[in-house]
Motif scaffolding. Structure first.
Motif, PDB file in Angstrom:
ATOM      1  N   THR B 337       0.812  -1.221   0.000  1.00  0.00           N
ATOM      2  CA  THR B 337       0.000   0.000   0.000  1.00  0.00           C
ATOM      3  C   THR B 337       0.846   1.271   0.000  1.00  0.00           C
ATOM      4  O   THR B 337       0.544   2.226  -0.716  1.00  0.00           O
ATOM      5  N   GLY B 338       1.908   1.294   0.769  1.00  0.00           N
ATOM      6  CA  GLY B 338       2.749   2.495   0.849  1.00  0.00           C
ATOM      7  C   GLY B 338       3.360   2.868  -0.486  1.00  0.00           C
ATOM      8  O   GLY B 338       3.486   4.061  -0.813  1.00  0.00           O
ATOM      9  N   THR B 339       3.731   1.864  -1.285  1.00  0.00           N
ATOM     10  CA  THR B 339       4.307   2.182  -2.591  1.00  0.00           C
ATOM     11  C   THR B 339       3.214   2.504  -3.617  1.00  0.00           C
ATOM     12  O   THR B 339       3.450   3.308  -4.512  1.00  0.00           O
ATOM     13  N   TYR B 340       2.026   1.923  -3.478  1.00  0.00           N
ATOM     14  CA  TYR B 340       0.908   2.361  -4.344  1.00  0.00           C
ATOM     15  C   TYR B 340       0.593   3.833  -4.078  1.00  0.00           C
ATOM     16  O   TYR B 340       0.372   4.609  -5.014  1.00  0.00           O
ATOM     17  N   GLN B 341       0.536   4.214  -2.802  1.00  0.00           N
ATOM     18  CA  GLN B 341       0.249   5.621  -2.471  1.00  0.00           C
ATOM     19  C   GLN B 341       1.289   6.545  -3.105  1.00  0.00           C
ATOM     20  O   GLN B 341       0.946   7.570  -3.698  1.00  0.00           O
ATOM     21  N   ALA B 342       2.571   6.159  -2.980  1.00  0.00           N
ATOM     22  CA  ALA B 342       3.648   6.997  -3.516  1.00  0.00           C
ATOM     23  C   ALA B 342       3.569   7.059  -5.037  1.00  0.00           C
ATOM     24  O   ALA B 342       3.723   8.132  -5.642  1.00  0.00           O
ATOM     25  N   LEU B 343       3.306   5.909  -5.666  1.00  0.00           N
ATOM     26  CA  LEU B 343       3.196   5.862  -7.126  1.00  0.00           C
ATOM     27  C   LEU B 343       2.061   6.768  -7.599  1.00  0.00           C
ATOM     28  O   LEU B 343       2.205   7.511  -8.591  1.00  0.00           O
ATOM     29  N   GLU B 344       0.933   6.738  -6.887  1.00  0.00           N
ATOM     30  CA  GLU B 344      -0.209   7.566  -7.286  1.00  0.00           C
ATOM     31  C   GLU B 344       0.081   9.048  -7.086  1.00  0.00           C
ATOM     32  O   GLU B 344      -0.319   9.893  -7.901  1.00  0.00           O
ATOM     33  N   ALA B 345       0.797   9.376  -6.002  1.00  0.00           N
ATOM     34  CA  ALA B 345       1.151  10.776  -5.771  1.00  0.00           C
ATOM     35  C   ALA B 345       2.062  11.285  -6.888  1.00  0.00           C
ATOM     36  O   ALA B 345       1.863  12.387  -7.415  1.00  0.00           O
ATOM     37  N   VAL B 346       3.040  10.475  -7.270  1.00  0.00           N
ATOM     38  CA  VAL B 346       3.958  10.884  -8.342  1.00  0.00           C
ATOM     39  C   VAL B 346       3.193  10.988  -9.663  1.00  0.00           C
ATOM     40  O   VAL B 346       3.421  11.913 -10.458  1.00  0.00           O
ATOM     41  N   THR B 347       2.257  10.066  -9.887  1.00  0.00           N
ATOM     42  CA  THR B 347       1.439  10.109 -11.113  1.00  0.00           C
ATOM     43  C   THR B 347       0.654  11.420 -11.178  1.00  0.00           C
ATOM     44  O   THR B 347       0.601  12.075 -12.234  1.00  0.00           O
TER      45      THR B 347
END
Lengths: 136, 385
Positions: B337-347
Motif C-alpha cells: 500500500t505504501g508504494t501504491y500511495q507513492a506511485l499515485e502521488a507521483v502520477t
C-alpha cells in the motif's frame, strides 16, 4: 497462544498481576519491566483489583483463526480502577446490554483451544460487576 | 544530504491474482519501474512486505524478487513495518540515495493475501497488532478499529452514517483508475446497508483483502534532471512510532505517530498542511481517515469526519484524499500500500492521473500506517519545474 507463552504469561493472565514503577509510581498492566512513562526499570509486581469500567467495545461478527466458533462475542477496552486500559473479552452479558461506562469485574474463563489435540487456553475476561447488577 | 527524485514507476493492478504468485507480482512491478526509469541495473532493491512468511511461507524476499526481476546480484532485503512496510522501504531507499550510499534504488511493495483462507489471513494481519495482549483475546484488525470508532462516536456524538462519504469518495475515484480493485461507485445507502463485521465497523468501512505490487525507482535529483521526464522529488520522508497496543496509548483517539511524522515532514519540506494539494491517506478503515485528518493538521480534534460530511475530500475539495481510490477502493495489499500511495502521488504530480487529475498540483502527501497507529510514515512529493 503457544504452550511456552501460556506458561510464561500465567501470572498476569490468570492472576491479573501487573507492575508498579518504583521511580514514577506509574501502574502498569500488562507487565513490561521497563516503565513507558519514565523509561526506568519497573519490575515490582502489583496485583490489580480486577475492577473497572467499559471504555469502548465491539461485537466481533467475523473472527480470526482460533475464535471462529465463538461469534458473536464482545471485545472491549476496560479502564481499570488503577488507571491502565486493558483489552479483553466481555462475558455473561448480551452485546446489546453493553454500554460505555458499564462497571465490570475480572474473571478467569476459557478463551479458546489449540485445535482438537492442543491445550485449552484460559484468560481474563470481564463480566458486569455483580454488586452493581444486584442494585438494579 | 542530496535531493532525491522518483524516476520510475511500475505497478500491477490490485485484485485477486489467482494466476500470479508473490514473486511474480513483485518482480513484475520491479521490472516495470526499472523499465520506466531506463537507467539500467539499480544499486539496490528494497522490498516492502508484511505477510509473506505467514501467507506464502516465504521470507528472504530481497533475494527472491531481485532474482525474478532479472537483477540477480544487487544488494536486496525485505523491510517490514506492518501495513506501513511499503512506506518503510521507501523511507530506507530515500535515506540510501540522500545519504550518497546509492545512486539508484528500486523500492517494491508487494503483498499476496489471497493465498490463505479468510480466517488465516485475518490472523496473519493481526500479527501487526499486539499478539500477546490484543490478538490473544480474539481481536482482529477490524475489531481494534471498531474499538476506536465506537469511542469516537461516543465522545463526539457522531453516527455511523457520518462516515459514509469516506467510502463513497474512494469508490468514485477508483472508477477511473485502471489498477484499482473496486472500479464501481457506491451510495451512502449501500454503505449503511453493508454487513457489520465488528460493530460499528461495516464491510464498506474497511478495505478488502487483495494482492498487488507497486514499485518506484529513486535517484539523485541531478541524475533525474538528465532524463528529460516530468521531475518529482521527495520533499520529505519522516517516520514515527507509538505503542503497538491501543490500550497502551496515552490517548486512543490521537494518532500521535501521525502527528509527529507529519510535523517532521512539514518541517523538512518547509511547508504547512494548507500547502498540500492532495493527501493519499491510510483509509484502511473510515475511522482511520478521520483520525488521520485530525492528527496531520487538516481538522481539529473530533472534526475529521466533518471533512467527509462537507465534501472537502473530493477531487475538487479543499483537501482531496484517496484520489485514485485509496485503500478502500484501489485496494489494500498491505505491504504494497505504501508504494501504491507513492506511485499515485507521483502520477498526479507528473500530470498523468487522467480523469482524476488534480489540476496544477505541486505538493502531494502520502501517509502509510502500520498497525492500528503504531508505525506511521509520511512522505511529501513535489513537482519540480
Amino acid at each position: 497462544m503457544s504452550l511456552a507463552s501460556s506458561w510464561r504469561t500465567r501470572k498476569f493472565r490468570l492472576g491479573f498481576v501487573g507492575e508498579i514503577c518504583p521511580q514514577c509510581h506509574a501502574k502498569l498492566f500488562p507487565p513490561r519491566d521497563i516503565c513507558p512513562h519514565c523509561g526506568g526499570p519497573a519490575k515490582e509486581p502489583l496485583a490489580f483489583s480486577g475492577h473497572g469500567t467499559v471504555y469502548s467495545y465491539t461485537t466481533m461478527s467475523v473472527a480470526p483463526r482460533g475464535f471462529e466458533g465463538q461469534t458473536p462475542y464482545v471485545a472491549a477496552l476496560v479502564k481499570t480502577e488503577e488507571g491502565p486500559l486493558v483489552t479483553a473479552q466481555l462475558t455473561d452479558v448480551a452485546s446489546d446490554e453493553v454500554f460505555i461506562g458499564m462497571p465490570v469485574e475480572m474473571v478467569t474463563r476459557h478463551i479458546n483451544e489449540e485445535g482438537d489435540d492442543g491445550i485449552i487456553n484460559y484468560h481474563f475476561k470481564f463480566r458486569p460487576e455483580l454488586a452493581a447488577a444486584a442494585k438494579h | 544530504m542530496r535531493e532525491v527524485a522518483v524516476i520510475g514507476l511500475g505497478q500491477t493492478p490490485v485484485g485477486e491474482h489467482w494466476e500470479s504468485s508473490l514473486r511474480i507480482l513483485g518482480s513484475e512491478a520491479t521490472y516495470l519501474a526499472l523499465e520506466d526509469a531506463g537507467t539500467g541495473l539499480p544499486d539496490a532493491l528494497l522490498v516492502g512486505n508484511m505477510l509473506s512468511g505467514l501467507s506464502c511461507g516465504q521470507e528472504n524476499l530481497g533475494a527472491l524478487i531481485a532474482d525474478y526481476a532479472g537483477i540477480r546480484g544487487v544488494p536486496a532485503a525485505k523491510i517490514e513495518a506492518g501495513c506501513a512496510s511499503g512506506a518503510a522501504a521507501l523511507h530506507q531507499g530515500y535515506i540510501m540515495v540522500a545519504g550518497g550510499m546509492a545512486e539508484t534504488v528500486v523500492v517494491c511493495g508487494v503483498e499476496k493475501m489471497t493465498e490463505t483462507s479468510q480466517p488465516d489471513t485475518t490472523v496473519a494481519l493481526a500479527a501487526a497488532a499486539d499478539a500477546e495482549n490484543e490478538v490473544a483475546h480474539g481481536l482482529s484488525f477490524v475489531g481494534l478499529n471498531a474499538l476506536l470508532m465506537q469511542r469516537y462516536l461516543y465522545e463526539y456524538g457522531y453516527q455511523r452514517a457520518d462516515f459514509a462519504n469516506f467510502a463513497v469518495t474512494a469508490h468514485r475515484n477508483a472508477v477511473n483508475n485502471p489498477a484499482a480493485m473496486f472500479r464501481r461507485a457506491i451510495t451512502p445507502e449501500a454503505f449503511m446497508k453493508a454487513k457489520l463485521i465488528a460493530e460499528p465497523v461495516g464491510l464498506l468501512d474497511s478495505a478488502g483483502i487483495a494482492d498487488g505490487a507497486a514499485a518506484l525507482v529513486l535517484a539523485p535529483l541531478d541524475l533525474a534532471r538528465s532524463l528529460g521526464k516530468p521531475l518529482v522529488r521527495i520533499a520529505a520522508s519522516a517516520a514515527a512510532t507509538d505503542a503497538l497496543a491501543i490500550h497502551d496509548r496515552a490517548d486512543i483517539l490521537e494518532l500521535r505517530a501521525a502527528r509527529i511524522s507529519s510535523l517532521n515532514a512539514y518541517a523538512q519540506a518547509g511547508i504547512q498542511p494548507e500547502d498540500i494539494d492532495f493527501f493519499e491517506l491510510h483509509d484502511a478503515f473510515t475511522i482511520m481517515s478521520a483520525l488521520s485528518l485530525e492528527a496531520n493538521g487538516f481538522a481539529e480534534r473530533g472534526q475529521g469526519v466533518r471533512l467527509a460530511m462537507e465534501e472537502a475530500i473530493s477531487l475538487s475539495g479543499r483537501i482531496p484524499i484517496a484520489t485514485m481510490g485509496g485503500l478502500k477502493a484501489r485496494g489494500h495489499p498491505v505491504g504494497a500500500t505504501g508504494t501504491y500511495q507513492a506511485l499515485e502521488a507521483v502520477t498526479q504530480l507528473r500530470g498523468e492521473a487522467g480523469a482524476n487529475q488534480i489540476p496544477g498540483c505541486v505538493l502531494g502527501m502520502t501517509q502509510n500506517i502500520g498497525g492500528s497507529g503504531a508505525n506511521i510514515i509520511t512522505h511529501i512529493f513535489e513537482r519540480v519545474s
